[in-house]
Design a protein around this motif. Structure first.
Motif, PDB file in Angstrom:
ATOM      1  N   VAL A  47       0.845  -1.195   0.000  1.00 18.91           N
ATOM      2  CA  VAL A  47       0.000   0.000   0.000  1.00 18.91           C
ATOM      3  C   VAL A  47       0.884   1.250   0.000  1.00 18.91           C
ATOM      4  O   VAL A  47       0.656   2.180  -0.758  1.00 18.91           O
ATOM      5  N   CYS A  48       1.903   1.249   0.850  1.00 16.94           N
ATOM      6  CA  CYS A  48       2.765   2.432   1.000  1.00 16.94           C
ATOM      7  C   CYS A  48       3.829   2.498  -0.086  1.00 16.94           C
ATOM      8  O   CYS A  48       4.339   3.558  -0.382  1.00 16.94           O
ATOM      9  N   GLN A  49       4.215   1.393  -0.620  1.00 18.07           N
ATOM     10  CA  GLN A  49       5.122   1.224  -1.753  1.00 18.07           C
ATOM     11  C   GLN A  49       6.589   1.465  -1.444  1.00 18.07           C
ATOM     12  O   GLN A  49       7.412   0.745  -1.937  1.00 18.07           O
ATOM     13  N   ASN A  50       6.953   2.471  -0.673  1.00 17.36           N
ATOM     14  CA  ASN A  50       8.371   2.688  -0.430  1.00 17.36           C
ATOM     15  C   ASN A  50       8.719   2.564   1.039  1.00 17.36           C
ATOM     16  O   ASN A  50       9.710   3.111   1.491  1.00 17.36           O
ATOM     17  N   GLN A  51       7.917   1.850   1.775  1.00 14.40           N
ATOM     18  CA  GLN A  51       8.203   1.562   3.165  1.00 14.40           C
ATOM     19  C   GLN A  51       8.224   0.055   3.349  1.00 14.40           C
ATOM     20  O   GLN A  51       7.488  -0.676   2.695  1.00 14.40           O
ATOM     21  N   SER A  52       9.068  -0.375   4.272  1.00 12.38           N
ATOM     22  CA  SER A  52       9.054  -1.796   4.596  1.00 12.38           C
ATOM     23  C   SER A  52       7.805  -2.069   5.434  1.00 12.38           C
ATOM     24  O   SER A  52       7.197  -1.143   5.983  1.00 12.38           O
ATOM     25  N   ILE A  53       7.468  -3.333   5.565  1.00  9.03           N
ATOM     26  CA  ILE A  53       6.276  -3.656   6.353  1.00  9.03           C
ATOM     27  C   ILE A  53       6.503  -3.334   7.827  1.00  9.03           C
ATOM     28  O   ILE A  53       5.551  -3.077   8.556  1.00  9.03           O
ATOM     29  N   ASP A  54       7.752  -3.325   8.286  1.00  8.82           N
ATOM     30  CA  ASP A  54       8.037  -2.964   9.673  1.00  8.82           C
ATOM     31  C   ASP A  54       7.896  -1.473   9.915  1.00  8.82           C
ATOM     32  O   ASP A  54       7.677  -1.044  11.038  1.00  8.82           O
ATOM     33  N   ASP A  55       8.026  -0.660   8.883  1.00 15.08           N
ATOM     34  CA  ASP A  55       7.954   0.791   9.033  1.00 15.08           C
ATOM     35  C   ASP A  55       6.554   1.346   8.772  1.00 15.08           C
ATOM     36  O   ASP A  55       6.297   2.511   9.061  1.00 15.08           O
ATOM     37  N   SER A  56       5.678   0.550   8.212  1.00 12.29           N
ATOM     38  CA  SER A  56       4.366   1.036   7.787  1.00 12.29           C
ATOM     39  C   SER A  56       3.302   0.791   8.849  1.00 12.29           C
ATOM     40  O   SER A  56       3.273  -0.253   9.496  1.00 12.29           O
ATOM     41  N   ASN A  57       2.417   1.755   8.980  1.00 13.95           N
ATOM     42  CA  ASN A  57       1.271   1.619   9.887  1.00 13.95           C
ATOM     43  C   ASN A  57       0.012   1.149   9.160  1.00 13.95           C
ATOM     44  O   ASN A  57      -1.048   1.078   9.766  1.00 13.95           O
ATOM     45  N   ALA A  58       0.113   0.869   7.881  1.00 12.42           N
ATOM     46  CA  ALA A  58      -1.053   0.465   7.093  1.00 12.42           C
ATOM     47  C   ALA A  58      -1.593  -0.882   7.586  1.00 12.42           C
ATOM     48  O   ALA A  58      -0.826  -1.761   8.006  1.00 12.42           O
ATOM     49  N   PRO A  59      -2.892  -1.052   7.529  1.00 18.23           N
ATOM     50  CA  PRO A  59      -3.480  -2.332   7.958  1.00 18.23           C
ATOM     51  C   PRO A  59      -2.939  -3.533   7.174  1.00 18.23           C
ATOM     52  O   PRO A  59      -2.738  -4.609   7.748  1.00 18.23           O
ATOM     53  N   LEU A  60      -2.696  -3.349   5.882  1.00 18.79           N
ATOM     54  CA  LEU A  60      -2.158  -4.462   5.097  1.00 18.79           C
ATOM     55  C   LEU A  60      -0.741  -4.821   5.551  1.00 18.79           C
ATOM     56  O   LEU A  60      -0.368  -5.993   5.586  1.00 18.79           O
TER      57      LEU A  60
END
Length: 161
Positions: A47-60
């Protein structure tokens, strides 16, 4: 002095990368959690595209972190866990996608854009230098007799007023 220390601390906290891993996502086994964190830094939040999953607050991203930890707890190796996510989301989930026939545009696209910009800039510079080097008479066509008469009429009208 205290205000300076507080301001420095606030700046350091705001500049440091935030981690979006929630406490309820963390694994009890420290080695598995360390593996999950290392793998999470290599996986892109789709969803965020340029963030790692550890850095993102997105639900996905949260779902991907939980899924990754579930796979590691199930006994998957690092490669197997990543391959599972790639099979599900494609190479786009990797922050560093492999060089394959379908990812060649990702790797070569920026180089082609840079080369195109260099060529366009080179042509612009060449034209600008050619125009600057040409004498004034070559750059402008001489006025026709009708144009000269029109200019003289305008000037005559101005001098009369």
């Amino acid at each position: 002095m205290t205000a300076l220390l507080v301001a420095s601390l606030a700046l350091a906290v705001s500049v440091s990368p935030s981690r979006a891993v929630l406490p309820d996502e963390m694994l009890r086994d420290e080695r598995l959690e360390a593996r999950a964190r290392a793998l999470g830094q290599e996986l892109r939040c789709v969803v965020c595209q340029n963030q790692s999953i550890d850095d993102s607050n997105a639900p996905l991203a949260h779902d991907l972190r939980v899924l990754l930890r579930d796979r590691l707890q199930a006994g998957d190796s690092d490669r197997q866990a990543v391959d599972f996510l790639v099979a599900r989301y494609g190479n786009f989930v990797l922050l560093k996608p492999p060089l394959q026939w379908n990812t060649i545009p990702l790797w070569i696209g920026p180089l082609l854009a840079l080369l195109s910009a260099i060529v366009v800039f080179g042509r612009y510079v060449r034209r600008a230098s050619a125009n600057a080097a040409a004498p004034e008479t070559e750059r402008t066509a001489p006025l026709s007799a009708d144009e000269l008469e029109a200019i003289e009429a305008i000037l005559d009208r101005r001098s009369l007023s």
